[in-house]
Design a protein around this motif. Structure first.
Motif, PDB file in Angstrom:
ATOM      1  N   VAL A  86     -40.907  42.092  15.273  1.00  0.00           N
ATOM      2  CA  VAL A  86     -40.395  40.773  15.678  1.00  0.00           C
ATOM      3  C   VAL A  86     -41.025  39.667  14.842  1.00  0.00           C
ATOM      4  CG1 VAL A  86     -40.358  39.092  17.564  1.00  0.00           C
ATOM      5  CG2 VAL A  86     -39.804  41.482  18.017  1.00  0.00           C
ATOM      6  N   ILE A  87     -42.344  39.724  14.657  1.00  0.00           N
ATOM      7  CA  ILE A  87     -43.019  38.711  13.844  1.00  0.00           C
ATOM      8  C   ILE A  87     -42.537  38.777  12.400  1.00  0.00           C
ATOM      9  CG2 ILE A  87     -45.253  37.952  12.935  1.00  0.00           C
ATOM     10  CD1 ILE A  87     -44.784  37.259  15.883  1.00  0.00           C
ATOM     11  N   GLY A  88     -42.262  39.973  11.894  1.00  0.00           N
ATOM     12  CA  GLY A  88     -41.733  40.114  10.538  1.00  0.00           C
ATOM     13  C   GLY A  88     -40.393  39.424  10.379  1.00  0.00           C
ATOM     14  N   MET A  89     -39.531  39.531  11.388  1.00  0.00           N
ATOM     15  CA  MET A  89     -38.242  38.835  11.336  1.00  0.00           C
ATOM     16  C   MET A  89     -38.444  37.330  11.331  1.00  0.00           C
ATOM     17  SD  MET A  89     -35.585  41.047  13.692  1.00  0.00           S
ATOM     18  CE  MET A  89     -36.547  40.957  15.215  1.00  0.00           C
ATOM     19  N   ALA A  90     -39.374  36.859  12.166  1.00  0.00           N
ATOM     20  CA  ALA A  90     -39.646  35.422  12.220  1.00  0.00           C
ATOM     21  C   ALA A  90     -40.112  34.905  10.859  1.00  0.00           C
ATOM     22  CB  ALA A  90     -40.700  35.137  13.287  1.00  0.00           C
ATOM     23  N   LYS A  91     -41.006  35.641  10.220  1.00  0.00           N
ATOM     24  CA  LYS A  91     -41.497  35.217   8.913  1.00  0.00           C
ATOM     25  C   LYS A  91     -40.374  35.182   7.888  1.00  0.00           C
ATOM     26  CE  LYS A  91     -44.664  36.358   5.167  1.00  0.00           C
ATOM     27  NZ  LYS A  91     -45.741  37.234   4.664  1.00  0.00           N
ATOM     28  N   THR A  92     -39.554  36.212   7.866  1.00  0.00           N
ATOM     29  CA  THR A  92     -38.465  36.288   6.890  1.00  0.00           C
ATOM     30  C   THR A  92     -37.478  35.146   7.051  1.00  0.00           C
ATOM     31  OG1 THR A  92     -38.651  38.698   6.767  1.00  0.00           O
ATOM     32  CG2 THR A  92     -36.571  37.731   6.041  1.00  0.00           C
ATOM     33  N   LEU A  93     -37.255  34.709   8.292  1.00  0.00           N
ATOM     34  CA  LEU A  93     -36.297  33.630   8.549  1.00  0.00           C
ATOM     35  C   LEU A  93     -36.918  32.242   8.431  1.00  0.00           C
ATOM     36  CD1 LEU A  93     -34.195  35.131  11.481  1.00  0.00           C
ATOM     37  CD2 LEU A  93     -33.594  34.968   9.053  1.00  0.00           C
ATOM     38  N   GLY A  94     -38.186  32.156   8.026  1.00  0.00           N
ATOM     39  CA  GLY A  94     -38.785  30.859   7.720  1.00  0.00           C
ATOM     40  C   GLY A  94     -39.518  30.174   8.845  1.00  0.00           C
ATOM     41  N   VAL A  95     -39.737  30.874   9.960  1.00  0.00           N
ATOM     42  CA  VAL A  95     -40.519  30.287  11.056  1.00  0.00           C
ATOM     43  C   VAL A  95     -41.924  29.965  10.543  1.00  0.00           C
ATOM     44  CG1 VAL A  95     -41.549  30.769  13.313  1.00  0.00           C
ATOM     45  CG2 VAL A  95     -39.181  31.443  12.844  1.00  0.00           C
ATOM     46  N   GLY A  96     -42.503  28.857  11.037  1.00  0.00           N
ATOM     47  CA  GLY A  96     -43.795  28.412  10.528  1.00  0.00           C
ATOM     48  C   GLY A  96     -44.990  29.077  11.159  1.00  0.00           C
ATOM     49  N   ALA A  97     -44.885  29.428  12.453  1.00  0.00           N
ATOM     50  CA  ALA A  97     -45.996  30.063  13.164  1.00  0.00           C
ATOM     51  C   ALA A  97     -45.476  30.544  14.515  1.00  0.00           C
ATOM     52  CB  ALA A  97     -47.163  29.094  13.351  1.00  0.00           C
ATOM     53  N   PHE A  98     -46.299  31.369  15.170  1.00  0.00           N
ATOM     54  CA  PHE A  98     -45.947  31.908  16.480  1.00  0.00           C
ATOM     55  C   PHE A  98     -47.149  31.729  17.398  1.00  0.00           C
ATOM     56  CE2 PHE A  98     -45.489  35.280  19.650  1.00  0.00           C
ATOM     57  CZ  PHE A  98     -44.127  35.249  19.943  1.00  0.00           C
ATOM     58  N   VAL A  99     -46.933  31.039  18.527  1.00  0.00           N
ATOM     59  CA  VAL A  99     -48.008  30.744  19.479  1.00  0.00           C
ATOM     60  C   VAL A  99     -47.570  31.239  20.850  1.00  0.00           C
ATOM     61  CG1 VAL A  99     -49.406  28.934  20.559  1.00  0.00           C
ATOM     62  CG2 VAL A  99     -48.650  28.679  18.174  1.00  0.00           C
ATOM     63  N   VAL A 100     -48.457  31.952  21.555  1.00  0.00           N
ATOM     64  CA  VAL A 100     -48.098  32.454  22.879  1.00  0.00           C
ATOM     65  C   VAL A 100     -49.320  32.476  23.787  1.00  0.00           C
ATOM     66  CG1 VAL A 100     -48.388  34.857  22.098  1.00  0.00           C
ATOM     67  CG2 VAL A 100     -47.069  34.383  24.167  1.00  0.00           C
ATOM     68  N   ASP A 101     -49.125  32.053  25.037  1.00  0.00           N
ATOM     69  CA  ASP A 101     -50.206  32.181  26.014  1.00  0.00           C
ATOM     70  C   ASP A 101     -50.096  33.555  26.673  1.00  0.00           C
ATOM     71  OD1 ASP A 101     -47.949  31.706  27.556  1.00  0.00           O
ATOM     72  OD2 ASP A 101     -48.990  30.472  29.031  1.00  0.00           O
ATOM     73  N   GLY A 102     -50.146  34.559  25.828  1.00  0.00           N
ATOM     74  CA  GLY A 102     -50.017  35.943  26.240  1.00  0.00           C
ATOM     75  C   GLY A 102     -50.493  36.833  25.105  1.00  0.00           C
ATOM     76  N   ALA A 103     -49.962  38.054  25.073  1.00  0.00           N
ATOM     77  CA  ALA A 103     -50.450  39.050  24.120  1.00  0.00           C
ATOM     78  C   ALA A 103     -49.388  39.418  23.089  1.00  0.00           C
ATOM     79  CB  ALA A 103     -50.895  40.295  24.873  1.00  0.00           C
ATOM     80  N   ILE A 104     -49.877  39.994  21.991  1.00  0.00           N
ATOM     81  CA  ILE A 104     -49.022  40.622  20.990  1.00  0.00           C
ATOM     82  C   ILE A 104     -49.459  42.071  20.833  1.00  0.00           C
ATOM     83  CG2 ILE A 104     -48.592  38.477  19.723  1.00  0.00           C
ATOM     84  CD1 ILE A 104     -50.740  39.558  17.697  1.00  0.00           C
ATOM     85  N   ARG A 105     -48.693  42.847  20.083  1.00  0.00           N
ATOM     86  CA  ARG A 105     -49.128  44.204  19.775  1.00  0.00           C
ATOM     87  C   ARG A 105     -48.860  44.505  18.303  1.00  0.00           C
ATOM     88  NH1 ARG A 105     -45.428  49.020  22.167  1.00  0.00           N
ATOM     89  NH2 ARG A 105     -43.504  48.618  20.997  1.00  0.00           N
ATOM     90  N   ASP A 106     -49.233  45.708  17.856  1.00  0.00           N
ATOM     91  CA  ASP A 106     -49.140  46.077  16.441  1.00  0.00           C
ATOM     92  C   ASP A 106     -49.997  45.140  15.595  1.00  0.00           C
ATOM     93  OD1 ASP A 106     -47.093  47.964  17.195  1.00  0.00           O
ATOM     94  OD2 ASP A 106     -45.634  46.322  17.119  1.00  0.00           O
ATOM     95  N   ILE A 107     -51.225  44.930  16.032  1.00  0.00           N
ATOM     96  CA  ILE A 107     -52.089  43.922  15.433  1.00  0.00           C
ATOM     97  C   ILE A 107     -52.302  44.144  13.943  1.00  0.00           C
ATOM     98  CG2 ILE A 107     -54.154  45.187  16.168  1.00  0.00           C
ATOM     99  CD1 ILE A 107     -53.901  41.384  15.996  1.00  0.00           C
ATOM    100  N   ASN A 108     -52.507  45.386  13.507  1.00  0.00           N
ATOM    101  CA  ASN A 108     -52.728  45.634  12.087  1.00  0.00           C
ATOM    102  C   ASN A 108     -51.489  45.293  11.266  1.00  0.00           C
ATOM    103  OD1 ASN A 108     -55.411  46.457  12.230  1.00  0.00           O
ATOM    104  ND2 ASN A 108     -54.862  48.588  12.664  1.00  0.00           N
ATOM    105  N   GLY A 109     -50.320  45.667  11.778  1.00  0.00           N
ATOM    106  CA  GLY A 109     -49.076  45.352  11.088  1.00  0.00           C
ATOM    107  C   GLY A 109     -48.843  43.863  10.986  1.00  0.00           C
ATOM    108  N   ILE A 110     -49.173  43.117  12.045  1.00  0.00           N
ATOM    109  CA  ILE A 110     -48.998  41.668  12.026  1.00  0.00           C
ATOM    110  C   ILE A 110     -49.965  41.027  11.041  1.00  0.00           C
ATOM    111  CG2 ILE A 110     -49.244  39.550  13.393  1.00  0.00           C
ATOM    112  CD1 ILE A 110     -48.072  41.031  15.763  1.00  0.00           C
ATOM    113  N   LYS A 111     -51.195  41.514  11.012  1.00  0.00           N
ATOM    114  CA  LYS A 111     -52.163  40.966  10.056  1.00  0.00           C
ATOM    115  C   LYS A 111     -51.694  41.169   8.615  1.00  0.00           C
ATOM    116  CE  LYS A 111     -56.439  41.104  12.768  1.00  0.00           C
ATOM    117  NZ  LYS A 111     -57.774  41.726  12.901  1.00  0.00           N
TER     118      LYS A 111
END
Length: 207
Positions: A86-111
């Motif tokens: 999901v974060i990869g799609m956001a980056k490809t489409l030009g989103v500037g950042a992602f902020v959440v008062d919760g959790a994410i997963r696939d931490i190594n892939g996101i990094k």
């Protein structure tokens, strides 16, 4: 990118926070997954129920370049609001950042994506796709009201929210704060006499 966004990007969140008396900071548990991440951009708000992230996908689809997707996930850290796909799609489409008062997963892939993600933590559980949630509505995220179009600025110290109707005023005051802090540092740092004067001044100011 808008000029005002570029200007805010050059200002530390601490200076912006001081300008607003610390009233518009997200909960300090919301931090970047890499220390070097920083961003500034306009809020594309997302409100989701616990465990359902379909509205996040809607936000990515609707986002304009440099928008910051900010998600009210109710502070839940059991199910992820997003993973590396999901974060990869956001980056490809030009989103500037992602902020959440919760959790994410696939931490190594996101990094590996080298994309600014700010969150409370990580989890292994995926979010559901029941279809509930809203985008571009006022939300509460990390204890702060965020409206669509507000400016968000984030760095290693955290995330601040600049209300759209006050952005010019806050920019001016923040730039002034940075300059005053710089002059104070130049005057006081390494100078014992000036340090004593400064400490006495601060102590006596509250008597």
């Amino acid at each position: 990118m808008e000029k005002i966004i570029e200007q805010f990007k050059s200002i530390p969140t601490t200076s912006i926070s001081d300008t607003m008396n610390g009233l518009n900071n997200l909960d300090p548990s919301i931090k970047p997954i890499k220390e070097e991440y920083s961003f500034a951009g306009r809020a594309l708000t997302v409100k989701i129920p616990v465990g359902d992230n379909l509205a996040v996908l809607k936000a990515i689809r609707e986002a304009k370049p440099h928008d910051v997707i900010i998600v009210d996930a109710k502070g839940d850290t059991y199910r992820a609001a997003a993973g590396d796909f999901v974060i990869g799609m956001a980056k490809t489409l030009g989103v500037g950042a992602f902020v959440v008062d919760g959790a994410i997963r696939d931490i190594n892939g996101i990094k590996e994506l080298d994309f600014p993600v700010f969150c409370k933590g990580t989890t292994v559980a995926a979010g559901g796709k029941a279809g509930m949630g809203e985008i571009n509505v006022p939300i509460s995220c990390g204890g702060v009201t965020v409206k669509p179009g507000d400016i968000l600025v984030g760095d290693i110290d955290g995330v601040v929210v600049i209300p759209q109707e006050q952005e010019e005023e806050i920019l001016t005051k923040s730039l002034d704060r940075v300059e005053k802090d710089k002059l104070r540092e130049e005057k006081v740092s390494g100078n014992k006499e000036e340090i004593i004067k400064y400490l006495d001044q601060m102590i006596n100011s509250v008597k």
